[in-house]
Design an enzyme around this catalytic site. Structure first.
Site, short mmCIF file in Angstrom:
data_model
loop_
_atom_site.label_atom_id
_atom_site.label_comp_id
_atom_site.label_asym_id
_atom_site.label_seq_id
_atom_site.Cartn_x
_atom_site.Cartn_y
_atom_site.Cartn_z
N SER A 210 0.80 -1.23 0.00
CA SER A 210 0.00 0.00 0.00
C SER A 210 0.83 1.28 0.00
CB SER A 210 -0.95 0.01 1.20
OG SER A 210 -1.99 -0.91 1.02
N GLU B 296 -4.85 -2.95 -6.45
CA GLU B 296 -5.29 -3.72 -5.28
C GLU B 296 -6.37 -4.70 -5.74
OE1 GLU B 296 -4.42 -3.62 -2.06
OE2 GLU B 296 -4.11 -1.55 -1.38
N LYS C 201 3.86 6.53 5.36
CA LYS C 201 2.92 5.68 4.62
C LYS C 201 3.38 4.24 4.74
CE LYS C 201 -0.56 4.38 2.35
NZ LYS C 201 -0.54 3.20 3.23
N THR C 202 2.49 3.41 5.22
CA THR C 202 2.78 2.00 5.44
C THR C 202 2.35 1.14 4.25
OG1 THR C 202 0.63 1.68 6.48
CG2 THR C 202 2.48 2.22 7.93
N GLY C 203 2.76 -0.12 4.29
CA GLY C 203 2.31 -1.11 3.33
C GLY C 203 2.38 -2.48 3.98
N SER D 86 -5.06 4.06 4.44
CA SER D 86 -4.63 3.05 3.47
C SER D 86 -5.82 2.39 2.79
CB SER D 86 -3.74 1.99 4.14
OG SER D 86 -2.91 1.37 3.18
#
Length: 339
Positions: A110, A210, A278-280, A174
């Site tokens: 993400s 996605e 920003k995470t993923g 997200s």
């Protein structure tokens, strides 16, 4: 191409000059929608990054640093975690850079959403005025398979959302469908790869939307980046001249408001530091991949740091570990002399 030399401390004047000159030659006006889409062909040709904890990536020109203390810390962490860690830290005040497995490929997950938002902001600024405030509508059937990780867009199915609202949902929560909808504004995954290329990033690539972009196994090239490439491009977007100053501030504001990274990079740094990230997350069924990318301000510093952390497990069907990302962030900050 912007070339941040991972491995040797550089004066801030040299770093800023290296970041500015290619962009001046390119010209902000040339990063138009046509450039966003012109990278479509190169998307399918992107190659894997260099392997190992040190070495040179021929596309980015970066080298992983030889920081023995950082190497030791992360090697021990990898053993206890039973996985792989890739990390880069850049102090934009001093020019010092550090890293570990800096040029190895990891899945974006993400994290792509922050780059997609930057691309949409730039399109709105340069070729589609008013885009950020135009309402985008969709049908419930279009959200199939994405409702579980689309907490905000699910609530707005009847009314639609503007790209500005989608950016905020994609970065702060997200939101998966928000990310996909933003991709449609720039020509899909290949359009985002084109944006990477237009900014000088020849490594990062997006191939799928996605939720399939999270499907990853060792050796997979699709939908990947490297810690070095992600850090460099993120630095350009949040502190450089790739984006208009107003769009840059807007992007950083969304990053600071992120709700998904409390236990990752933020957890590894003092509470009085300011972090935008920003995470993923790929999930246990994708070798427990998890990452975080942040811009960080420590009290009293004259410039921020960029911290880029990627992880995956050695065996599949194993959950990710946020504490490993937090510990890696601590190690990077120490290696940069901020702790």
């Amino acid at each position: 191409m912007i070339n941040i030399n991972i491995g040797r401390p550089r004066p801030v004047s040299d770093l800023l000059s290296a970041m500015a000159q290619p962009l001046l030659r390119l010209g902000i006006a040339t990063l138009t929608t046509s450039l966003l889409l012109s990278g479509a062909a190169s998307a399918a040709q992107a190659a894997t990054g260099a392997k190992g904890t040190s070495g040179v990536d021929s596309r980015t020109g970066t080298t992983a640093p030889s920081d023995s203390e950082l190497d030791k810390t992360l090697q021990e962490l990898e053993k206890s975690y039973q996985g792989r860690i890739g990390a880069v830290g850049i102090d934009l005040g001093t020019g010092k850079t550090v890293g570990y497995r800096a040029d190895e490929r990891f899945p974006l997950n993400s994290m792509f959403k922050v780059f997609a938002c930057a691309a949409v902001l730039h399109k709105a600024r340069t070729s589609d005025p008013g885009l950020m405030d135009k309402v985008v509508r969709w049908k419930p059937a279009e959200m199939a398979g994405l409702t579980t990780n689309s907490p905000e867009t699910t609530e707005y199915t009847d009314t639609g959302m503007t790209p500005a609202q989608l950016c905020r949902a994609g970065i702060t929560k997200s939101d998966g469908f928000a990310g996909n909808t933003l991709l449609k504004q720039i020509g899909g995954p290949r359009g985002l790869t084109g944006f990477f290329r237009a900014t000088g990033d020849r490594t990062s690539r997006l191939d799928r939307p996605e939720p399939t972009l999270t499907e990853w196994q060792p050796g997979e090239e699709r939908d990947t980046t490297t810690p070095a490439a992600a850090a460099q491009t993120f630095a350009k977007l949040t502190t450089g001249k790739t984006l208009h100053i107003g769009d840059r501030a807007r992007l950083v504001g969304w990053l600071k408001a992120s709700l998904t990274g409390a236990n990752r990079i933020r957890a590894g740094l003092p509470k009085d530091w300011t972090v935008g990230d920003k995470t993923g997350t790929g999930g246990a069924s994708n070798y427990g991949t998890a990452n975080d990318l942040a811009i960080v301000w420590s009290p009293g510093s004259n410039a921020p740091m960029i911290l880029s952390v990627f992880t995956n497990r050695n065996t599949d069907n194993t959950a990710h570990d946020d504490k490993v990302i937090a510990s890696t962030a601590t190690a990077l900050a120490k290696a940069l002399g901020r702790l």
